[in-house]
Design an enzyme around this catalytic site. Structure first.
Site, short mmCIF file in Angstrom:
data_model
loop_
_atom_site.label_atom_id
_atom_site.label_comp_id
_atom_site.label_asym_id
_atom_site.label_seq_id
_atom_site.Cartn_x
_atom_site.Cartn_y
_atom_site.Cartn_z
N CYS A 1 3.18 -3.64 -0.88
CA CYS A 1 2.76 -4.63 0.11
C CYS A 1 1.74 -5.57 -0.53
O CYS A 1 0.93 -5.15 -1.36
CB CYS A 1 2.11 -3.93 1.31
N HIS B 1 2.43 1.93 -2.69
CA HIS B 1 1.69 1.16 -1.69
C HIS B 1 0.69 0.26 -2.40
O HIS B 1 0.22 0.57 -3.49
CB HIS B 1 0.92 2.10 -0.77
#
Length: 446
Positions: free
Chosen positions: A183, A141
Site C-alpha cells: 500500500c 504491507h
C-alpha cells in the site's frame, strides 16, 4: 554471466556488451503469519521464474519468514501455491534469511554486499560488479514512507534510497530494477529516487492509495479451504506475465503496461495506479537482462495488449487478515474451542484497529485542535514531493507513538502520513510525548 546471448527480440548486437555480466536478484516477503500467506507465495513464485530463467541460487537471495508451508492451517503441508489449483512454488526455494533474520539491517547489508553487517542467515549478499544487473522485488504491507518487515524496524523510504545511492556510488552494478508490492508503495520513491542512478522502479500503487490482495476465498472454490488470499494483484500480474513470455522479446515497458492494465481494473475504489520511477529510459530494456528467460517459452509470440482488465474481486491488503479471521470463525463448529480461538483473533484485530484509529486521531486533536486536526493529518502533498521533509523527526515521532501507544501494526501503517504531517507542521518530540501519554493509558495487546 550471460554473454552468449543471440540477437533477437529487444536484444540487438549492441546489447552483447550490455549483457556481459551476472544477474542478481533479491526477493523479500516482509510479513509473517498464515493470514499473510500471499506475500511468501509471491516471493516463491518469483524465485521459480528466475530459476527457470537460468539464474543460479548463488545469485538469488531470498528473505521470507518461512512459517506458512507447514502452518497447521495449510491444507497442503509443505506446499505453497500462488493461484487457485496452482502448482507448488515452494520447492527448492533457498532459505537465506528466515524468521528474525528477515530484517532491515540484513536487507541493507545484502544490497550493499556487506557481509560484515549481517546478523545471521546464509551469508549470501549481492556481491556484484560494474557490468552486473540487479533485480529487487519486495512484497508486503506498507504505508506512506515505509515498508514493513516481520520484525522490528520499518524500512524508511529515505534510508532505502540512501542505500541505493551508496550502491551506485560503489560502481557495483550496471543497472537495477526494483518492483514493490505494498500500500502507498509509490511513496517509497516519490520525490526521492533520482533518475541518474541507472535504477528503474515500478510500484503497485501511487503514494496515496492502497494495493490489493487477490485469489481470495469467496472468489474461488479452490481457495475456500485455504481461508486466505493466495496472491496480490500487482504481483500476480507481473509474475503470470513473466511465466508465459519469451523474456528476450519483452521489455520492462511492455510488462509495466500489461501489469497496469490488469491492476487498474475492476471497481474504481478497488484499483490502484501502477507507477514508474527512476530512469524511465531503462524501461526499453529486455526483462531478459534481469530475469533470464524460460527456454520453454522460446516460441511464444508476443501479442500486443494481451491482458484484459482484471475481473478478479480483490481485497484491500490491510483487510485480508480480517477476511481470514472471519472465515476461520464462520467455518468453525458452534461452541468449539476452534470457534472461540477464531473469535478471539477476530476481536483482537478489531480492537487493535479501533485503538490505533482512535489514538492517532486523538493525538492530532490534542496537537492541532478539533477543528484543524483532520485537515492537517490528511494532507496529501503534490506528486513529486516526498511525504516528509525531516525524516529523523518522522522516525522519532513514529517510535514515540509506538513507545506509549503500542505498535501501529500492519493495519496502522496507513497513519504514517498523519505522523509525517505532524513533522511537516513542526510538532516536536516533547509535544508528541505529551499527547501520546495523555491519549494512551493502556497499550492493547499486539
Amino acid at each position: 554471466g550471460f554473454c552468449a546471448c543471440k540477437s533477437f527480440g529487444c536484444l540487438n548486437h549492441n546489447d552483447l556488451f550490455w549483457a556481459c555480466g551476472k544477474r542478481w536478484a533479491v526477493l523479500v516477503a516482509g510479513s509473517k503469519g498464515y493470514d499473510n500467506y500471499r506475500h511468501q507465495a509471491d516471493v516463491c513464485h518469483a524465485y521459480q521464474i528466475l530459476k527457470k530463467g537460468g539464474l543460479k541460487d548463488e545469485n538469488i537471495i531470498v528473505f521470507m519468514y518461512d512459517d506458512i508451508a507447514f502452518d497447521e492451517n495449510n491444507p497442503r503441508p509443505g506446499v505453497i501455491i500462488n493461484k487457485p489449483n496452482g502448482g507448488d512454488v515452494y520447492q527448492g526455494v533457498p532459505k537465506d534469511y528466515t524468521k528474525d533474520h528477515v530484517n532491515v539491517k540484513n536487507f541493507n547489508a545484502v544490497i550493499l554486499g556487506n557481509k560484515n553487517a549481517l546478523t545471521g542467515g546464509s551469508g549470501k549478499v549481492v556481491n556484484s560488479g560494474p557490468n552486473d544487473h540487479i533485480f529487487i522485488y519486495y512484497t508486503d504491507h506498507g504505508g506512506p514512507g515505509v515498508l514493513a518487515m516481520p520484525n522490528g524496524e520499518y524500512i524508511y523510504a529515505k534510508d532505502l534510497n540512501n542505500v541505493l545511492k551508496k550502491k551506485h556510488a560503489a560502481k557495483s552494478y550496471k543497472s537495477m530494477v526494483f518492483y514493490i508490492e505494498a500500500c502507498e508503495s509509490g511513496s517509497i520513491f516519490e520525490g526521492l529516487l533520482p533518475n541518474n542512478l541507472n535504477i528503474y522502479a515500478t510500484t503497485a500503487s501511487n503514494a496515496s492509495e492502497d494495493s490489493f490482495a487477490a485469489y481470495c476465498p469467496e472468489d474461488y472454490e479452490a481457495v475456500e479451504k485455504y481461508d486466505t488470499c493466495l496472491g496480490d494483484l500487482y504481483s500476480i500480474s507481473w509474475l503470470e506475465d513473466s511465466d508465459k513470455h519469451d523474456l528476450r522479446q519483452e521489455t520492462l515497458q511492455k510488462q509495466y503496461e500489461a501489469v497496469q492494465r490488469r491492476t487498474v481494473a475492476g471497481v474504481s475504489d478497488r484499483s490502484s495506479h501502477v507507477m514508474q520511477y527512476g530512469n524511465k529510459k531503462q524501461s526499453n530494456e529486455c526483462l531478459y537482462y534481469y530475469m533470464g528467460t524460460n527456454p520453454a517459452n522460446d516460441n511464444y509470440t508476443f501479442v500486443e495488449n494481451p491482458s484484459s482488465p482484471s475481473t478478479l474481486r480483490v481485497v484491500n491488503q490491510r483487510d485480508a487478515n480480517l477476511l481470514h479471521f472471519w472465515h476461520k470463525y464462520n467455518k468453525a463448529p458452534a461452541g468449539s474451542h476452534e470457534k472461540l480461538k477464531a473469535q478471539k483473533k477476530l476481536n483482537d484485530e478489531i480492537s487493535l484497529r479501533k485503538h490505533v484509529d482512535y489514538s492517532v486521531n486523538h493525538i492530532g486533536e490534542l496537537l492541532f485542535g478539533n477543528g484543524n486536526s483532520s485537515k492537517v493529518l490528511e494532507t496529501v502533498r503534490p506528486s513529486g514531493q516526498p511525504i516528509v521533509d525531516d525524516w529523523n523527526c518522522f522516525k522519532m515521532l513514529v517510535s514515540t507513538y509506538e513507545k506509549y501507544c503500542g505498535s501501529l501494526s500492519k493495519y496502522g501503517t496507513q497513519h504514517m502520513r498523519a505522523i509525517a504531517n505532524m513533522c511537516n507542521a513542526g510538532v516536536t518530540m516533547k509535544q508528541m510525548v505529551a499527547a501520546s501519554t495523555q491519549t494512551c493509558f493502556k497499550i492493547p495487546p499486539t
